[in-house]
Write a protein that holds these residues in place. Structure first.
Motif, PDB file in Angstrom:
ATOM      1  N   ASP A  51       0.854  -1.189   0.000  1.00 25.40           N
ATOM      2  CA  ASP A  51       0.000   0.000   0.000  1.00 25.40           C
ATOM      3  C   ASP A  51       0.883   1.229   0.000  1.00 25.40           C
ATOM      4  O   ASP A  51       1.948   1.241   0.638  1.00 25.40           O
ATOM      5  CB  ASP A  51      -0.887   0.052   1.247  1.00 25.40           C
ATOM      6  CG  ASP A  51      -1.915  -1.053   1.284  1.00 25.40           C
ATOM      7  OD1 ASP A  51      -2.636  -1.225   0.292  1.00 25.40           O
ATOM      8  OD2 ASP A  51      -1.987  -1.747   2.324  1.00 25.40           O
ATOM      9  N   LEU A  66      -2.844   4.056   3.311  1.00 26.32           N
ATOM     10  CA  LEU A  66      -2.216   4.059   4.630  1.00 26.32           C
ATOM     11  C   LEU A  66      -2.352   5.401   5.321  1.00 26.32           C
ATOM     12  O   LEU A  66      -2.120   5.510   6.530  1.00 26.32           O
ATOM     13  CB  LEU A  66      -0.743   3.663   4.503  1.00 26.32           C
ATOM     14  CG  LEU A  66      -0.483   2.210   4.087  1.00 26.32           C
ATOM     15  CD1 LEU A  66       1.005   1.951   3.962  1.00 26.32           C
ATOM     16  CD2 LEU A  66      -1.126   1.236   5.072  1.00 26.32           C
ATOM     17  N   ARG A  85      -3.009   5.988   9.119  1.00 25.12           N
ATOM     18  CA  ARG A  85      -4.008   5.033   9.597  1.00 25.12           C
ATOM     19  C   ARG A  85      -3.412   4.210  10.746  1.00 25.12           C
ATOM     20  O   ARG A  85      -2.233   3.833  10.711  1.00 25.12           O
ATOM     21  CB  ARG A  85      -4.405   4.123   8.430  1.00 25.12           C
ATOM     22  CG  ARG A  85      -5.572   3.197   8.704  1.00 25.12           C
ATOM     23  CD  ARG A  85      -5.854   2.327   7.486  1.00 25.12           C
ATOM     24  NE  ARG A  85      -6.250   3.119   6.337  1.00 25.12           N
ATOM     25  CZ  ARG A  85      -7.487   3.520   6.074  1.00 25.12           C
ATOM     26  NH1 ARG A  85      -8.460   3.223   6.933  1.00 25.12           N
ATOM     27  NH2 ARG A  85      -7.754   4.219   4.980  1.00 25.12           N
ATOM     28  N   SER A  86      -4.205   3.895  11.734  1.00 29.20           N
ATOM     29  CA  SER A  86      -3.744   3.077  12.858  1.00 29.20           C
ATOM     30  C   SER A  86      -4.224   1.639  12.681  1.00 29.20           C
ATOM     31  O   SER A  86      -5.125   1.345  11.896  1.00 29.20           O
ATOM     32  CB  SER A  86      -4.273   3.643  14.186  1.00 29.20           C
ATOM     33  OG  SER A  86      -5.691   3.623  14.203  1.00 29.20           O
ATOM     34  N   GLY A  87      -3.580   0.733  13.436  1.00 26.54           N
ATOM     35  CA  GLY A  87      -4.009  -0.662  13.434  1.00 26.54           C
ATOM     36  C   GLY A  87      -3.604  -1.458  12.212  1.00 26.54           C
ATOM     37  O   GLY A  87      -4.172  -2.530  11.959  1.00 26.54           O
ATOM     38  N   VAL A  88      -2.620  -0.983  11.452  1.00 26.08           N
ATOM     39  CA  VAL A  88      -2.166  -1.675  10.241  1.00 26.08           C
ATOM     40  C   VAL A  88      -0.917  -2.495  10.582  1.00 26.08           C
ATOM     41  O   VAL A  88      -0.022  -2.018  11.284  1.00 26.08           O
ATOM     42  CB  VAL A  88      -1.844  -0.674   9.117  1.00 26.08           C
ATOM     43  CG1 VAL A  88      -1.318  -1.398   7.885  1.00 26.08           C
ATOM     44  CG2 VAL A  88      -3.081   0.151   8.774  1.00 26.08           C
ATOM     45  N   THR A  95       4.226  -3.889  13.201  1.00 25.54           N
ATOM     46  CA  THR A  95       3.235  -2.813  13.167  1.00 25.54           C
ATOM     47  C   THR A  95       3.691  -1.680  12.267  1.00 25.54           C
ATOM     48  O   THR A  95       4.836  -1.228  12.327  1.00 25.54           O
ATOM     49  CB  THR A  95       3.000  -2.274  14.590  1.00 25.54           C
ATOM     50  OG1 THR A  95       2.554  -3.345  15.422  1.00 25.54           O
ATOM     51  CG2 THR A  95       1.946  -1.170  14.579  1.00 25.54           C
ATOM     52  N   THR A 177       1.996  -4.148   3.268  1.00 28.03           N
ATOM     53  CA  THR A 177       0.759  -4.179   4.053  1.00 28.03           C
ATOM     54  C   THR A 177      -0.437  -4.489   3.167  1.00 28.03           C
ATOM     55  O   THR A 177      -1.578  -4.412   3.609  1.00 28.03           O
ATOM     56  CB  THR A 177       0.506  -2.804   4.723  1.00 28.03           C
ATOM     57  OG1 THR A 177       0.368  -1.809   3.694  1.00 28.03           O
ATOM     58  CG2 THR A 177       1.637  -2.420   5.653  1.00 28.03           C
ATOM     59  N   ARG A 198      -5.239 -10.380   7.536  1.00 27.37           N
ATOM     60  CA  ARG A 198      -5.251  -9.272   8.497  1.00 27.37           C
ATOM     61  C   ARG A 198      -5.250  -7.919   7.783  1.00 27.37           C
ATOM     62  O   ARG A 198      -4.922  -6.895   8.385  1.00 27.37           O
ATOM     63  CB  ARG A 198      -4.037  -9.375   9.421  1.00 27.37           C
ATOM     64  CG  ARG A 198      -3.966 -10.679  10.214  1.00 27.37           C
ATOM     65  CD  ARG A 198      -2.706 -10.757  11.060  1.00 27.37           C
ATOM     66  NE  ARG A 198      -2.686  -9.754  12.114  1.00 27.37           N
ATOM     67  CZ  ARG A 198      -1.657  -9.525  12.924  1.00 27.37           C
ATOM     68  NH1 ARG A 198      -0.544 -10.245  12.780  1.00 27.37           N
ATOM     69  NH2 ARG A 198      -1.711  -8.591  13.853  1.00 27.37           N
ATOM     70  N   TYR A 199      -5.629  -7.924   6.530  1.00 28.13           N
ATOM     71  CA  TYR A 199      -5.602  -6.680   5.750  1.00 28.13           C
ATOM     72  C   TYR A 199      -6.535  -5.638   6.366  1.00 28.13           C
ATOM     73  O   TYR A 199      -7.687  -5.938   6.698  1.00 28.13           O
ATOM     74  CB  TYR A 199      -5.998  -6.954   4.304  1.00 28.13           C
ATOM     75  CG  TYR A 199      -5.897  -5.750   3.400  1.00 28.13           C
ATOM     76  CD1 TYR A 199      -4.714  -5.015   3.342  1.00 28.13           C
ATOM     77  CD2 TYR A 199      -6.969  -5.339   2.631  1.00 28.13           C
ATOM     78  CE1 TYR A 199      -4.601  -3.911   2.522  1.00 28.13           C
ATOM     79  CE2 TYR A 199      -6.868  -4.233   1.787  1.00 28.13           C
ATOM     80  CZ  TYR A 199      -5.685  -3.525   1.750  1.00 28.13           C
ATOM     81  OH  TYR A 199      -5.579  -2.419   0.935  1.00 28.13           O
ATOM     82  N   TRP A 200      -6.035  -4.421   6.495  1.00 29.17           N
ATOM     83  CA  TRP A 200      -6.797  -3.358   7.146  1.00 29.17           C
ATOM     84  C   TRP A 200      -8.100  -3.035   6.406  1.00 29.17           C
ATOM     85  O   TRP A 200      -9.060  -2.556   7.010  1.00 29.17           O
ATOM     86  CB  TRP A 200      -5.950  -2.094   7.286  1.00 29.17           C
ATOM     87  CG  TRP A 200      -5.431  -1.543   5.980  1.00 29.17           C
ATOM     88  CD1 TRP A 200      -4.215  -1.800   5.414  1.00 29.17           C
ATOM     89  CD2 TRP A 200      -6.108  -0.661   5.077  1.00 29.17           C
ATOM     90  NE1 TRP A 200      -4.081  -1.136   4.217  1.00 29.17           N
ATOM     91  CE2 TRP A 200      -5.235  -0.422   3.981  1.00 29.17           C
ATOM     92  CE3 TRP A 200      -7.354  -0.034   5.081  1.00 29.17           C
ATOM     93  CZ2 TRP A 200      -5.581   0.393   2.911  1.00 29.17           C
ATOM     94  CZ3 TRP A 200      -7.710   0.779   4.024  1.00 29.17           C
ATOM     95  CH2 TRP A 200      -6.829   0.991   2.950  1.00 29.17           C
ATOM     96  N   GLY A 201      -8.144  -3.321   5.102  1.00 24.85           N
ATOM     97  CA  GLY A 201      -9.357  -3.071   4.318  1.00 24.85           C
ATOM     98  C   GLY A 201     -10.308  -4.241   4.279  1.00 24.85           C
ATOM     99  O   GLY A 201     -11.333  -4.182   3.591  1.00 24.85           O
TER     100      GLY A 201
END
Length: 514
Positions: A51, A66, A85-88, A95, A177, A198-201
């Protein structure tokens, strides 16, 4: 840079080798020589492995990736602030944070790293962390399209250990990521991606993507008919043979992907303005599109594609008029000799046009260009060569080149045409210099006012008609064949050559499902 590869053991591979339902098999004529974004992988974005801070939607608008929100410029346009962005998390479980963004861009700018992208980030002076979730980019000068440069894939800071990037493990073992991670890469054969759960999207519905490298167009078409692939890219004529085939659909994508003849200014023939203007009137662009591209393409006169309608000048065109070409040559002192080739001051109107020998479309366009030029008394000698032979000669011989992006005119036009980029590799290889064009390009990149930018690029295009550096021929329509039964397809305007896992039909693959 995407490179064609040999077939190798591909004939033994087929879609039947892959699990059904949540897997997809694609065939690509090109294989990237690196998967490291700092070495040029997915330079225009849309990587499935990485990303960037931003990406683009189907309308080519910048949207956060991101980044947690759109990048914000300072009032003077010299500083851009990006909140993250957080939590990625990266594929290796580490992290994502601002230190990774800073390390990625600092490596890009580090001369010791020798990134091939460094020259296209000359506007960037410094990047630094300014808060727990904030990064600041400081520019050397105002640069309106800067958000488009933030598609660069971000890598973990601990993977950047200094030294030349050509020896980086990220070239073959990428860690990003993105929605997919690399599972396997057999050079010259296949590349396999698996879903990042675990992809943030959100985890992709398609869990496994196999890309088979099949450089030969006819072989890809035959194997697509045989059922070996779920999709591939094909030249327009071959793609058209699938138009009425049950269970398959042909998709044509508009593109900013031009093909054109670069005419070096230092050559005694192509450096003559009368020759360059006459050639632009002599070529039958519509005829080339109809006869060679099955009607799939748009005439090109400048590097600004119709897709950039807010910048394109519809009046900056050359009509097909061989009689006008002849008048220009006569007025320029080029008289027809006994063999039909024009002569001026004892020199024939003759030059060599190089093209990459393995590219069938460029070969056809080169043949047609030479034929049209010959009808007005200009002799073009064709030379199909490898790029290793072409590159050292680009300052003195013409080349049938390609390029283009649908994102912003500056991203291509400045490097292609500005005098400061003369003979900088593939940037302005013909040493074109024009003060009006230079000033328009500088104004277009510096202003944050959309209307002023549009005026600057239209001024540039009108000047290119008066003093053409190239004979731009066509913006290609990219054609794809896809097996039915998938949802999620959304058309997009393509850039120049790309793999099936960046732009094209599968640009938003993470949103597809069976």
């Amino acid at each position: 840079m995407a490179l064609a590869v040999g077939l190798g053991a591909l004939t033994a591979c087929s879609a039947s080798d892959e699990p059904a339902g949540d897997s997809l098999v694609l065939a690509d004529p090109y294989e990237d020589d690196t998967l490291n974004p700092l070495m040029g992988f997915a330079e225009d974005g849309m990587s499935k492995i990485f990303d960037g801070l931003v990406t683009h939607d189907a309308q080519r608008k910048v949207v956060p990736a991101l980044a947690a929100e759109a990048p914000k410029p300072s009032q003077d346009g010299l500083t851009w602030t990006v909140r993250l962005r957080s939590g990625v998390v990266f594929h290796d479980g580490s992290t994502f944070g601002p230190e990774d963004v800073v390390a990625t861009y600092r490596t890009l700018l580090d001369p010791a790293a020798a990134s091939p992208l460094a020259s296209s980030y000359q506007m960037l002076k410094e990047v630094r962390q300014t808060g727990p979730d904030t990064v600041e980019f400081r520019l050397r000068h105002q640069y309106a399209p800067f958000p488009h440069k933030l598609v660069l894939g971000i890598v973990p800071s601990e993977k950047l250990t200094g030294g030349p990037l050509e020896s980086s493990p990220l070239n073959t073992r990428p860690v990003g990521t993105g929605p997919y991670r690399l599972a396997e890469w057999r050079r010259g054969e296949r590349l396999v991606l698996t879903a990042n759960e675990r992809y943030w999207g959100g985890a992709p519905a398609i869990k496994r993507v196999t890309v088979l490298f099949v450089p030969d167009d006819n072989t890809r078409a035959q194997r697509m008919r045989r059922g070996d692939f779920d999709g591939t890219v094909l030249p327009p004529a071959l793609a058209g043979t699938f138009a009425r085939r049950d269970g398959m659909t042909v998709h044509g994508h508009d593109s900013a992907d031009y093909r054109g003849v670069m005419l070096p200014q230092k050559h005694p023939v192509t450096g003559d303005l009368a020759i360059r203007r006459a050639l632009n009137f002599a070529v039958n662009r519509e005829g080339m599109i109809k006869a060679l591209l099955a009607g799939r393409g748009t005439p090109a006169y400048t590097p600004v594609p119709p897709a950039l309608r807010e910048y394109a000048d519809p009046g900056a065109v050359f009509r097909f008029d061989p009689d006008e070409a002849a008048r220009i040559l006569d007025a320029g002192g080029w008289r027809t000799g006994p063999d039909g080739i024009r002569v001026k001051d004892g020199r024939q109107a003759r030059f060599t046009l190089m093209y990459p020998a393995g590219d069938s479309v460029r070969k056809m366009l080169a043949d047609a260009f030479a034929s049209d030029a010959g009808r007005v008394g200009i002799k073009v000698d064709l030379a199909g060569l490898g790029w290793d032979a072409i590159e050292p000669r680009m300052d003195r011989d013409a080349v049938l080149m390609g390029g283009g992006t649908p994102l912003d005119p500056d991203l291509v036009a400045h490097g292609l045409l500005h005098s400061s980029r003369a003979e900088d590799g593939f940037n302005n290889p013909g040493s074109y210099r024009d003060e009006v064009v230079d000033k328009a390009l500088e104004r277009g990149r510096a202003s944050l006012d959309p209307s002023e930018r549009a005026d600057a690029y239209r001024t540039m295009q009108r000047r290119l008609i008066e003093n053409p550096p190239w004979v731009f021929l066509v913006f290609l329509e990219h054609t794809y064949v896809m097996r039915d039964g998938w949802s999620g397809y959304q058309p997009v305007v393509d850039p120049h050559v790309h793999g099936v896992l960046t732009w094209g039909p599968w640009w938003n693959l993470e949103k597809w499902r069976r």
